[in-house]
Write a protein that holds these residues in place. Structure first.
Motif, short mmCIF file in Angstrom:
data_model
loop_
_atom_site.label_atom_id
_atom_site.label_comp_id
_atom_site.label_asym_id
_atom_site.label_seq_id
_atom_site.Cartn_x
_atom_site.Cartn_y
_atom_site.Cartn_z
N THR A 125 41.97 -71.71 -65.47
CA THR A 125 41.19 -72.95 -65.41
C THR A 125 41.90 -73.99 -64.56
OG1 THR A 125 40.22 -72.53 -67.59
CG2 THR A 125 40.17 -74.80 -66.79
N GLU A 126 43.21 -74.09 -64.73
CA GLU A 126 43.99 -75.06 -63.95
C GLU A 126 43.99 -74.73 -62.47
OE1 GLU A 126 48.58 -76.75 -63.60
OE2 GLU A 126 48.03 -75.43 -65.25
N ALA A 127 43.96 -73.45 -62.14
CA ALA A 127 44.06 -73.03 -60.73
C ALA A 127 42.74 -73.12 -59.98
CB ALA A 127 44.58 -71.60 -60.65
N CYS A 128 41.62 -73.13 -60.68
CA CYS A 128 40.32 -73.06 -60.01
C CYS A 128 40.07 -74.29 -59.14
CB CYS A 128 39.20 -72.92 -61.03
SG CYS A 128 37.55 -72.85 -60.26
N PRO A 129 39.89 -74.12 -57.83
CA PRO A 129 39.66 -75.27 -56.95
C PRO A 129 38.26 -75.84 -57.08
CG PRO A 129 39.51 -73.24 -55.69
CD PRO A 129 39.95 -72.85 -57.07
N ARG A 130 37.38 -75.14 -57.79
CA ARG A 130 36.00 -75.61 -57.98
C ARG A 130 35.80 -76.26 -59.35
NH1 ARG A 130 32.70 -76.14 -53.88
NH2 ARG A 130 30.90 -75.30 -55.00
N GLY A 131 36.85 -76.32 -60.14
CA GLY A 131 36.75 -76.97 -61.44
C GLY A 131 35.99 -76.19 -62.49
N ILE A 132 35.86 -74.88 -62.31
CA ILE A 132 35.16 -74.05 -63.30
C ILE A 132 36.01 -73.95 -64.57
CG2 ILE A 132 34.23 -71.75 -63.77
CD1 ILE A 132 33.87 -71.41 -60.74
N GLU A 133 35.38 -74.06 -65.71
CA GLU A 133 36.07 -73.88 -66.98
C GLU A 133 36.18 -72.38 -67.27
OE1 GLU A 133 35.36 -77.03 -70.13
OE2 GLU A 133 33.48 -77.14 -69.01
N VAL A 134 37.11 -71.75 -66.59
CA VAL A 134 37.23 -70.29 -66.61
C VAL A 134 37.53 -69.77 -68.02
CG1 VAL A 134 38.41 -68.30 -65.63
CG2 VAL A 134 38.00 -70.33 -64.21
N THR A 135 38.49 -70.37 -68.69
CA THR A 135 38.87 -69.91 -70.02
C THR A 135 37.70 -70.02 -70.99
OG1 THR A 135 41.10 -70.71 -69.55
CG2 THR A 135 40.62 -70.10 -71.82
N LYS A 136 36.93 -71.08 -70.86
CA LYS A 136 35.75 -71.26 -71.71
C LYS A 136 34.74 -70.14 -71.45
CE LYS A 136 31.88 -74.41 -72.56
NZ LYS A 136 31.22 -75.68 -72.15
N ALA A 137 34.53 -69.79 -70.17
CA ALA A 137 33.59 -68.72 -69.83
C ALA A 137 34.03 -67.39 -70.42
CB ALA A 137 33.46 -68.61 -68.31
N ILE A 138 35.34 -67.11 -70.37
CA ILE A 138 35.86 -65.87 -70.93
C ILE A 138 35.64 -65.85 -72.45
CG2 ILE A 138 37.95 -64.50 -71.33
CD1 ILE A 138 38.99 -65.52 -68.63
#
Length: 258
Positions: free
Chosen positions: A235-248
């Motif tokens: 989530t911290e690395a995403c340059p687009r601000g996607i809440e990656v951990t939330k999606a997982i």
């Protein structure tokens, strides 16, 4: 010289001088992890001093090094506007896009360290082999699968509320910044990685798609979502601000309900 011209120059000169004084450049040291498979047995760090303005980006510095100092420096870039995702790299130990990282946002009193993203085979300098990344992406079937024809007409109707469920994960640009920031991915070459899961999420929760169950079965594998340790690096690395951990986490919940 006419009086009019003299008056113009008298007014223009101080302004021009002030503008020049306001734009100050700095000598910035970059230490770049270089690797040439034809000559190097191991990567090596090489330092470069580059004159830059605060509004320049790391990508501008890399261009200046390549064009003016060392033409052998190799890196990927395309659009230079944070859309293509080509220039993901580690800058001062963090995954970022070189085209979106401004010099003024870094501590230029210290050297700026630049290296290739981790977890993928290093090909040369800042270039890695992206094939394992895209192989995982393809495996989750990241495309719309519909078993019926849209009725009526040619469109598949979807409400704003239905779209909002997966809107965040449509922003992925496949830069691999999230996946290659993941400690599990570094140590487990079989793990799908955050980006593949994000793109699966985009279709699992799409009301127009009929293959969500198939993707959930794929991600329920031992190298699927359950390998995630919720460190939030992605989530911290995403340059687009996607809440990656939330999606997982949402995919994990969908599997449990499946």
């Amino acid at each position: 010289m006419s009086t009019a011209i003299a008056e113009r120059d008298a007014v223009a000169s101080p302004a021009d001088s002030g503008a020049e004084d306001a734009i100050q450049s700095y000598l910035v040291t970059f230490i770049i992890r270089r690797f040439d498979p034809e000559t190097d047995s191991e990567p090596r760090w090489v330092d470069y001093d580059v004159e830059l303005y605060p509004t320049d980006r790391v990508l501008d510095a890399l261009h200046k090094i390549k064009w003016e100092v060392d033409g052998s420096l190799s890196f990927r870039r395309s659009c230079a506007h944070g859309i293509c995702g080509s220039d993901a790299m580690r800058i001062n130990g963090r995954n970022r896009l070189a085209c979106k990282t401004l010099i003024k946002d870094l501590d230029i009193s210290q050297p700026i360290y630049v290296e290739a993203i981790k977890g993928l085979p290093l090909e040369k300098d800042l270039i890695v082999d992206m094939e394992p990344f895209f192989a995982s992406y393809r495996e989750v079937q990241p495309f719309l699968i519909a078993n019926s024809k849209p009725e009526p007409g040619k469109e598949r109707i979807q409400s704003p509320a239905e779209r909002a469920i997966f809107d965040d994960t449509t922003k992925c640009i496949l830069c691999a910044a999230c996946t290659t920031s993941c400690p599990v991915f570094w140590t487990d070459g079989q793990y799908f990685g955050p980006a593949a899961i994000v793109n699966a999420h985009r279709f699992i929760f799409d009301s127009r798609d009929d293959a969500g169950d198939v993707r959930l079965d794929i991600l329920n594998d031992k190298e699927g979502v359950w390998r995630c340790r919720t460190t939030f690096n992605c989530t911290e690395a995403c340059p687009r601000g996607i809440e990656v951990t939330k999606a997982i986490a949402e995919v994990k919940q969908a599997i449990l309900r499946h």
